[in-house]
Scaffold this motif. Structure first.
Motif, mmCIF file in Angstrom:
data_model
loop_
_atom_site.group_PDB
_atom_site.id
_atom_site.type_symbol
_atom_site.label_atom_id
_atom_site.label_comp_id
_atom_site.label_asym_id
_atom_site.label_seq_id
_atom_site.Cartn_x
_atom_site.Cartn_y
_atom_site.Cartn_z
ATOM 1 N N LEU A 28 0.835 -1.205 0.000
ATOM 2 C CA LEU A 28 0.000 0.000 0.000
ATOM 3 C C LEU A 28 0.868 1.253 0.000
ATOM 4 C CD1 LEU A 28 -3.010 0.707 0.061
ATOM 5 C CD2 LEU A 28 -2.840 0.834 2.557
ATOM 6 N N LYS A 30 0.865 5.688 -0.742
ATOM 7 C CA LYS A 30 0.130 6.928 -0.960
ATOM 8 C C LYS A 30 1.102 8.099 -0.987
ATOM 9 C CE LYS A 30 -3.222 9.845 -1.438
ATOM 10 N NZ LYS A 30 -3.959 9.923 -2.729
ATOM 11 N N LEU A 81 -6.817 5.083 3.837
ATOM 12 C CA LEU A 81 -6.705 4.278 2.613
ATOM 13 C C LEU A 81 -7.537 3.007 2.731
ATOM 14 C CD1 LEU A 81 -2.877 4.656 1.946
ATOM 15 C CD2 LEU A 81 -4.684 5.536 0.472
ATOM 16 N N GLY A 84 -11.155 3.597 2.324
ATOM 17 C CA GLY A 84 -11.590 4.070 1.019
ATOM 18 C C GLY A 84 -11.795 5.569 0.947
ATOM 19 N N PRO A 87 -7.798 7.881 -2.382
ATOM 20 C CA PRO A 87 -7.363 6.978 -3.463
ATOM 21 C C PRO A 87 -5.902 6.610 -3.239
ATOM 22 C CG PRO A 87 -7.383 9.241 -4.240
ATOM 23 C CD PRO A 87 -7.941 9.278 -2.848
ATOM 24 N N ARG A 88 -5.557 5.379 -3.490
ATOM 25 C CA ARG A 88 -4.179 4.957 -3.254
ATOM 26 C C ARG A 88 -3.319 5.170 -4.497
ATOM 27 N NH1 ARG A 88 -7.428 0.304 -3.157
ATOM 28 N NH2 ARG A 88 -7.026 -1.248 -4.780
ATOM 29 N N ASP A 92 -2.378 -2.919 -3.177
ATOM 30 C CA ASP A 92 -3.652 -3.614 -3.292
ATOM 31 C C ASP A 92 -4.313 -3.710 -1.924
ATOM 32 O OD1 ASP A 92 -5.724 -4.971 -4.525
ATOM 33 O OD2 ASP A 92 -4.756 -6.920 -4.395
ATOM 34 N N ARG A 94 -7.489 -5.888 -0.160
ATOM 35 C CA ARG A 94 -8.353 -7.033 -0.415
ATOM 36 C C ARG A 94 -9.292 -7.260 0.764
ATOM 37 N NH1 ARG A 94 -3.330 -8.740 -2.485
ATOM 38 N NH2 ARG A 94 -2.813 -9.847 -0.544
ATOM 39 N N SER A 99 -9.817 -8.051 -4.424
ATOM 40 C CA SER A 99 -9.354 -6.676 -4.510
ATOM 41 C C SER A 99 -10.528 -5.717 -4.543
ATOM 42 C CB SER A 99 -8.494 -6.484 -5.766
ATOM 43 O OG SER A 99 -7.327 -7.275 -5.693
ATOM 44 N N ASN A 101 -11.521 -1.446 -4.951
ATOM 45 C CA ASN A 101 -11.058 -0.115 -5.337
ATOM 46 C C ASN A 101 -12.289 0.744 -5.596
ATOM 47 O OD1 ASN A 101 -9.473 2.040 -5.965
ATOM 48 N ND2 ASN A 101 -8.894 1.311 -8.008
ATOM 49 N N ARG A 103 -14.717 4.173 -4.251
ATOM 50 C CA ARG A 103 -14.710 5.402 -3.470
ATOM 51 C C ARG A 103 -16.044 6.125 -3.486
ATOM 52 N NH1 ARG A 103 -11.345 9.752 -4.174
ATOM 53 N NH2 ARG A 103 -11.610 10.067 -1.960
ATOM 54 N N TYR A 111 -18.993 -1.548 0.645
ATOM 55 C CA TYR A 111 -17.702 -1.747 1.304
ATOM 56 C C TYR A 111 -17.725 -1.132 2.703
ATOM 57 C CZ TYR A 111 -12.653 -1.434 2.126
ATOM 58 O OH TYR A 111 -11.397 -1.556 2.670
#
Length: 357
Positions: A28, A30, A81, A84, A87-88, A92, A94, A99, A101, A103, A111
């Protein structure tokens, strides 16, 4: 997303490896770009704040993982991160092995129903013009858990966070509550989604010392009864030893040590971890008088300042403050090395390279 047991289902007792993984991050990263204005925006390369770099962690059902480090180390960014909210840049995330992704929209709401965050300041996270009833009702309705009897659901949430009798608190505003009560309302709001993972960003640092233990005990009770996976972010490594099953140490955006909490706090391998422990108000209750390990690392409590994350040091980011740094620490980024006899205990430090003399 795969179908898993709900948090209310029992978890069979067994070693850590047998506990289901709820949420995990791998590599991860950022970086926050720095906005440049005027002539500077037209010339030169774009720069960024390297807040989080190559962070890997695993959250399991029924376990608390502590993420420890001083201010500015990137702990809260990791939580955002995972939630959510940011944004990364890379890596990844999970959920139950798949996975994610997302937002915004329905995917993000689905999520968020499973991964909830508790913020550091309970007064700032609650709307001051709305009552406790409003905050909890909104959480229940957004996540479709209001049921046929809303009042019963509200009472159950407040009872779950030990605010009884619930009728005393439902129509109060945040300013009418103590700091500990506000944080319990924030926890109840998170539980309104019936999550599987809680991301607690320094949940007791804004509270009086006298009531911190009560909130930590509440979170521990919720972990055990609901089998939650909890990420506990703190700068207080002593509370990590008390509350967490596993402790990960973070410095300048990178993980430097990890393992079970007793091992990390009693037999720290990385010089930075020892610095954190020796900086605690009462280090004697945590750290043996004599340093352990093959190199007998002794770090003075006056360990300098964290580096700039705009232009971080090459190699190990701790080397400018480390009194036992090797030549390669200044140039080569250390990988994770297994240390000691405790399973799962590792340190990203060249002192533990088998080739080190």
């Amino acid at each position: 997303m795969t179908t898993e047991q709900s948090p209310s289902d029992p978890v069979a007792a067994g070693p850590e490896g047998d506990l289901p993984v709820v949420l995990e991050a791998e590599g991860l990263t950022k970086h926050f770009p720095i906005r440049r204005r005027g002539r500077a925006a037209l010339t030169g390369s774009r720069r960024s704040i390297q807040a989080v770099d190559d962070v890997t962690l695993v959250l399991r059902r029924g376990r608390v993982t502590a993420l420890v480090g001083e201010s500015g180390s990137g702990k809260s960014t990791v939580a955002r991160l995972l939630a959510g909210l940011y944004p990364r840049t890379g890596g990844d995330i999970r959920l139950h092995g798949e996975s994610v992704n997302v937002r915004r929209g329905k995917a993000f709401r689905a999520y968020a129903r499973r991964v909830q965050m508790i913020f550091q300041d309970p007064f700032a996270s609650l709307n001051p013009v709305h009552t406790v009833r409003y905050h909890l009702t909104r959480a229940l309705k957004i996540h479709g858990r209001a049921g046929d009897d809303l009042e019963k659901s509200l009472r159950e949430l407040l009872t779950r966070v030990q605010m009884t009798p619930p009728e005393r608190y439902l129509d109060k505003f945040p300013h009418e509550l103590s700091g500990g009560q506000r944080q319990r309302v924030a926890i109840a709001r998170a539980l309104g989604a019936d999550p599987e993972a809680l991301l607690a960003d320094e949940p007791v640092s804004m509270l009086d010392v006298s009531i911190r233990l009560g909130v930590l005990n509440l979170l521990r009770d919720l972990k055990e009864r609901l089998h939650l996976a909890i990420l506990y972010i703190t700068h207080d490594i002593a509370s990590a030893r008390y509350f967490a099953d596993e402790t990960m140490v973070m410095y300048a955006g990178r993980m430097v040590e990890g393992g079970d909490s007793e091992t990390v706090t009693q037999r720290p391998a990385h010089p930075y971890t020892r610095l954190l422990i020796e900086s605690a108000p009462d280090p004697a209750r945590l750290l043996p008088a004599e340093p352990e390990g093959p190199f007998h690392v002794k770090v003075p409590s006056s360990g300098g300042e964290p580096p700039s994350l705009i232009d971080p040091p090459s190699g190990c980011r701790f080397h400018p403050r480390c009194p036992v740094a090797l030549a390669r620490c200044k140039t080569d980024l250390p990988p994770r090395f297994d240390v000691g006899d405790a399973p799962g205990h590792w340190a990203a430090c060249w002192l533990y390279d088998g080739a080190a003399g």
